[in-house]
Design a protein around this motif. Sequence first.
Motif: not given
Lengths: 294, 354
Positions: B301-314
């Motif tokens: 799955v692309p894009l998944l790495r540390a910090g992506f959670r915060k991007v999706v969240f914002s």
Amino acid sequence: MDFISKNLPYLLAGISVGGQYALIAIGYTMVYGILRLINFAHGDIFMVAALVTVYATTTLPLYVSIPLTLVVTVILGLAVERVAYKPLRSAPRMSVMISAIGVSYLLQNLALYVTGGLAQTYPAIPFISDTIQIGSATTKMVTIVTPILTIVLVFALMQLINHTKIGMGMRAAANDFETSRLMGIKVDNVISMTFLIGSFLAAVGSVLYFTNYASVVPTSGAMPGLKAFVAAVFGGIGSIPGAVIGAFIIGICENIIKGLGWTTFSDAFTFALLIVILIVKPTGLFGEGATDKV
Amino acid sequence: MKRRNVIICALLYLAAILAIIVLEKFLPPTHIALAVLKKGCIYSLVAVSMNLLNGFTGLFSLGQAGFMLIGAYTYAVLTIPVAERDSVYMYFDGGIIQFSVPVFVGLLAAGLLAALLAWLIGLPVLRLKSDYLAIATLGFAEIIRAFFQWDELGVITNGSNMLRKYPTFTTTLFPFLVCSACIAVIVLLIHSSYGRAFRAIRDDEIAAEAMGINLAKHKRLSFCISSFFAGVGGGLLAMYQTSIQAMTFKSAMTYEILLIVVIGGLGSVTGSCIASFLFIASSEWWLRFLDTEMTIGNFKVPLLRAGFRKVVFSVIIMVIVLFARKGIMGDHEFSIDGICSFFKNLGKKKEVKS
């Protein structure tokens, strides 16, 4: 004389930082003049510009990457306006401000994701990173370039605002949003133009600002952004010469305070100045007085 | 409130306490759900206190992080045991405060000091309106932060070094009980004549003044009370984190709380509470899978790495801010009567359709 030679480095740094704040402050003051919106995301656009330079210079030569930075920043500024502010044009002002805070949060998190949380080293740009000797102070070329470039750009901007059709539209929209729309001014285009100019100047400011600071982190746009906003309020929000003069005053005062050994309070001073000006003269140095009618 | 509703509310409250006790029994003490519950309680209190100011009184203040900082520091400075002071204040010869107070006195002092400072700040600042008020309070929060990092005050605040070794809580019940008590006080205040005056000021200042409401007095009252609870929330946050530093109370913290209030709905206490738990749970727990790399079969799955959670969240937050401007609850409250009438209406609509 002794005092001057001792404080010359701080004075020079102050003038240089002041010029950089001025370039950011223009973006705030123009947007506020037309939309009555504190664009909290402006400082983060400034930070993204620096990151774009960092990434562009790793693969591209400098004469490509700096124009690329300017273009990308302008596109980002326009996109933010279209996506986050335009749908809320008829909403209460506070909703737009909250949206701006949301954009700022998003840009910072995006930067955190892209950089992986590591501070990015800003590239040394030839000529403006060269060190020179002025009197007793050693400094970088950027210290001299910044005020000159700032004044040239502000002069050009004043010409644009005072002598072109789009400039007339901006003045009209700032004066009365609804009436200028009735007079056939395409207000949306005027607003886009405002964001274009603001982002362009922020990108130029970022090249100059980060030459003095070795690295870029996702939060490095927040403080200069807030200070530039204070400069805009200090000079009278909506007034471009006011913002520039306010920015120079803040930059110089801040660095003299650092020179006196009160570094902890250099940020606090800026905000203290803001509160004093808001209480004593809320319209700022050059602002037009607006009275609230019932 | 009807008698039936009071009983149901009391039962629900008891059920929540029971649920926490059961969770603590069966989950390992380091489980993320417990951390989310603790932090969610504290953020609920802070968000409700900000909502009192921004949503109910219509004063757009961005100084919350500053008042939380005062609360956190007051609590920590007053409660570090005397025996530990030498090791905490190692650069300042043990500091000048050589006593310590019980936890509850510390929390109360945290709130009172924050309220006192709010009163002082309010004298000049509350004369300003809308976005000028916002930027001035933001400025004060930054000034407060600078003062707490000042070395000259290090004998009290430990300068820019960490404060630690003060008493903390281990059970989730503690923040839950303290926060729910504080929120109950705020709710009672909102339903009192003062609360009605606050809402009148929010809806129309001039009309409120004409009706004989003392604007300056009520604005100051709202500002001080909101800061009091922000201070208590700051003290609880200090307990949760087990160590504090002035550096972490930046304006980003205020923005987070403001976003929680907006997501929950400006002017809704229950909305703020629900949004706090959702915010904390999704930013710390539910979206965490986005931070780790994942492969489904042979597909990475692309894009998944540390910090992506915060991007999706914002991005989610932006969508809410843009398309659901009223937030989860609008300015309504979550109530038993509301649910009853919702289901009744649901039934009626179905009847019409058939």
